[in-house]
Design an enzyme around this catalytic site. Structure first.
Site, PDB file in Angstrom:
ATOM      1  N   GLY A   1      54.172  50.755  67.059  1.00  0.00           N
ATOM      2  CA  GLY A   1      53.901  52.050  66.409  1.00  0.00           C
ATOM      3  C   GLY A   1      52.561  52.601  66.856  1.00  0.00           C
ATOM      4  O   GLY A   1      51.520  52.028  66.559  1.00  0.00           O
TER       5      GLY A   1
ATOM      6  N   LYS B   1      52.769  56.750  44.484  1.00  0.00           N
ATOM      7  CA  LYS B   1      53.173  57.197  45.823  1.00  0.00           C
ATOM      8  C   LYS B   1      54.254  58.253  45.643  1.00  0.00           C
ATOM      9  O   LYS B   1      54.978  58.245  44.648  1.00  0.00           O
ATOM     10  CB  LYS B   1      53.739  56.002  46.598  1.00  0.00           C
ATOM     11  CG  LYS B   1      53.773  56.183  48.088  1.00  0.00           C
ATOM     12  CD  LYS B   1      52.491  55.755  48.760  1.00  0.00           C
ATOM     13  CE  LYS B   1      52.562  55.936  50.254  1.00  0.00           C
ATOM     14  NZ  LYS B   1      51.349  55.491  50.948  1.00  0.00           N
TER      15      LYS B   1
HETATM   16  P1  NAD Z   1      52.661  57.934  61.911  1.00  0.00           P
HETATM   17  O1  NAD Z   1      53.886  58.606  61.451  1.00  0.00           O
HETATM   18  O2  NAD Z   1      51.559  58.758  62.503  1.00  0.00           O
HETATM   19  O3  NAD Z   1      53.016  56.812  62.998  1.00  0.00           O
HETATM   20  C1  NAD Z   1      54.096  55.959  62.909  1.00  0.00           C
HETATM   21  C2  NAD Z   1      54.525  55.662  64.337  1.00  0.00           C
HETATM   22  O4  NAD Z   1      55.496  54.647  64.329  1.00  0.00           O
HETATM   23  C3  NAD Z   1      55.116  56.869  65.037  1.00  0.00           C
HETATM   24  O5  NAD Z   1      54.532  57.021  66.313  1.00  0.00           O
HETATM   25  C4  NAD Z   1      56.611  56.524  65.117  1.00  0.00           C
HETATM   26  O6  NAD Z   1      57.249  57.099  66.242  1.00  0.00           O
HETATM   27  C5  NAD Z   1      56.525  55.026  65.227  1.00  0.00           C
HETATM   28  N1  NAD Z   1      57.747  54.306  64.845  1.00  0.00           N
HETATM   29  C6  NAD Z   1      58.655  54.598  63.874  1.00  0.00           C
HETATM   30  N2  NAD Z   1      59.622  53.670  63.851  1.00  0.00           N
HETATM   31  C7  NAD Z   1      59.288  52.753  64.808  1.00  0.00           C
HETATM   32  C8  NAD Z   1      59.877  51.549  65.255  1.00  0.00           C
HETATM   33  N3  NAD Z   1      61.013  51.063  64.726  1.00  0.00           N
HETATM   34  N4  NAD Z   1      59.256  50.858  66.238  1.00  0.00           N
HETATM   35  C9  NAD Z   1      58.110  51.309  66.797  1.00  0.00           C
HETATM   36  N5  NAD Z   1      57.517  52.456  66.425  1.00  0.00           N
HETATM   37  C10 NAD Z   1      58.105  53.162  65.443  1.00  0.00           C
HETATM   38  O7  NAD Z   1      52.130  57.063  60.692  1.00  0.00           O
HETATM   39  P2  NAD Z   1      50.699  56.425  60.483  1.00  0.00           P
HETATM   40  O8  NAD Z   1      49.898  57.321  59.613  1.00  0.00           O
HETATM   41  O9  NAD Z   1      50.145  55.995  61.798  1.00  0.00           O
HETATM   42  O10 NAD Z   1      51.064  55.147  59.598  1.00  0.00           O
HETATM   43  C11 NAD Z   1      51.602  53.971  60.193  1.00  0.00           C
HETATM   44  C12 NAD Z   1      51.847  52.924  59.120  1.00  0.00           C
HETATM   45  O11 NAD Z   1      50.597  52.624  58.470  1.00  0.00           O
HETATM   46  C13 NAD Z   1      52.797  53.363  57.996  1.00  0.00           C
HETATM   47  O12 NAD Z   1      53.511  52.249  57.518  1.00  0.00           O
HETATM   48  C14 NAD Z   1      51.865  53.849  56.912  1.00  0.00           C
HETATM   49  O13 NAD Z   1      52.452  53.788  55.636  1.00  0.00           O
HETATM   50  C15 NAD Z   1      50.732  52.871  57.063  1.00  0.00           C
HETATM   51  N6  NAD Z   1      49.457  53.370  56.562  1.00  0.00           N
HETATM   52  C16 NAD Z   1      48.921  54.511  57.044  1.00  0.00           C
HETATM   53  C17 NAD Z   1      47.705  54.954  56.546  1.00  0.00           C
HETATM   54  C18 NAD Z   1      47.030  56.189  57.088  1.00  0.00           C
HETATM   55  O14 NAD Z   1      45.826  56.391  56.815  1.00  0.00           O
HETATM   56  N7  NAD Z   1      47.717  57.026  57.859  1.00  0.00           N
HETATM   57  C19 NAD Z   1      47.052  54.228  55.542  1.00  0.00           C
HETATM   58  C20 NAD Z   1      47.633  53.037  55.086  1.00  0.00           C
HETATM   59  C21 NAD Z   1      48.844  52.617  55.602  1.00  0.00           C
END
Ligand code: NAD
Length: 329
Positions: A164, A66
């Protein structure tokens, strides 16, 4: 571990390769406004380890890694910074493949891919944004968990607290809404809440309330470490199943959830759809293949849940053991 910097663009980044026993490490790049370099290092190490387990259990020929870029994705990100980072990624072409994560978009991945061949999740040479696949896997995992706990996977009328509403969370909400679930949503970014109210008739709450609101399913889809000794006693949901990486602050938190009778879908199992997509070789049938393998996440979770019922062990422990058997051979 590679510490990267570039004075001209302001780049400060860390690339962590945790394990390459099953093949080159694969895992996205996160851009976050870390309070310190130490905090960024801890995040990179935790996330890269999680990728080793995730990739092994998803059956991928890849180890775990990562990267994190230190900075605010809204204000510090620039093409020069992304390109400088890509030059460092290129140095690890035989050992590490990066892609998007929090703060990094598929357009950013496309730009990095102009420099480094080892960038996945691009629109040119891959399936593009992996988030729809991650969301599909989370949805299938939620259904598997519902089946285990409620005896069937019908989500009609089930109350889900979604924390989120980003790239993944919003798409999970779309799946759940289509199935008739009642959504309770929280985000620190106000426009996402308005969008969810308009699209799904969702109820909004503050992020601090997300885990403690009465509901059937709590789906953490923001950042990690939200499940800990302070929050777990307040959870009222029967199921915790969401996309966020590293949801457990400590390994013992898996046992704490189990002791409260809460079914936990281990994060790296349920959110593997994205990396399955990033790792998929380019072909005409790539979408169908990734969809099929992502939907199978539900079956993997059902097996873990059944084993947890049989042995009385926490689901997180069972998932870890299954993954370790694969990457340690
Ligand atoms: P993203 O940045 O698009 O979305 C994250 C969201 O969470 C944002 O809208 C942000 O404003 C919100 N947020 C941040 N802090 C917060 C809080 N304290 N309370 C509520 N909301 C909050 O990210 P994403 O791509 O949607 O990923 C979300 C999670 O899933 C992350 O932990 C990421 O590591 C994990 N993930 C994502 C993927 C992927 O394909 N994008 C794959 C595996 C895991």
């Amino acid at each position: 571990m590679l510490f990267c910097s570039d004075a001209k663009s302001g780049l400060k980044a860390i690339i962590a390769v945790h394990n390459t026993h099953l093949g080159p490490a694969i895992g996205g790049c996160r851009m976050w406004d870390y309070a310190s370099a130490d905090e960024a290092l801890t995040d990179a190490l935790r996330l890269s380890k999680g990728m080793t387990y995730k990739n092994a259990l998803a059956g991928l020929p890849h180890g775990g890694g990562k990267s994190v870029i230190i900075g605010n994705a809204h204000t510090d990100k620039s093409p020069a910074l992304l390109k400088a980072f890509a030059h460092h990624v290129k140095c690890l072409a035989d050992r590490y493949v990066t892609a998007e994560d929090v703060g990094i978009t598929s357009a950013d991945a496309d730009l990095m891919a102009t420099i480094a061949p080892n960038v996945g999740g691009t629109s040119e040479a891959g399936l593009g944004d992996p988030s729809p696949y991650t969301a599909l896997g989370v949805y299938c995992g939620i259904k598997a968990a519902a089946h285990h706990v409620f005896g069937n996977d019908d989500l009609t009328g089930k109350h889900v607290s979604l924390q989120g509403l980003g790239n993944v969370g919003f798409r999970v909400a779309e799946h759940l809404h289509r199935d008739g679930a009642k959504l309770i949503v929280s985000d620190v970014w106000e426009p996402s809440l308005t969008r969810a109210v308009d699209a799904f008739g969702a109820t909004t709450i503050s992020p601090e309330e997300a885990h403690r609101v009465p509901c059937d399913i709590f789906a953490p889809c923001a950042l990690g470490a939200g499940l800990n000794r302070h929050t777990i006693p307040d959870i009222q949901a029967a199921i915790v199943a969401g996309a966020a990486n590293n949801q457990l602050e400590q390994t013992t938190d898996g046992a704490l959830l189990a002791s409260r009778g809460i079914l936990y879908a281990p994060d790296y199992v349920i959110n593997a759809g994205g990396v399955i997509a990033v790792a998929e070789p380019v072909s005409a049938s790539a979408h169908a293949s990734v969809t099929r393998r992502t939907e199978a996440i539900g079956d993997t979770l059902s097996a873990i849940f059944a084993e947890a019922t049989r042995t009385g062990e926490p689901t997180a422990l069972i998932a870890d053991r299954m993954a370790e058997q694969r990457f340690r051979g």
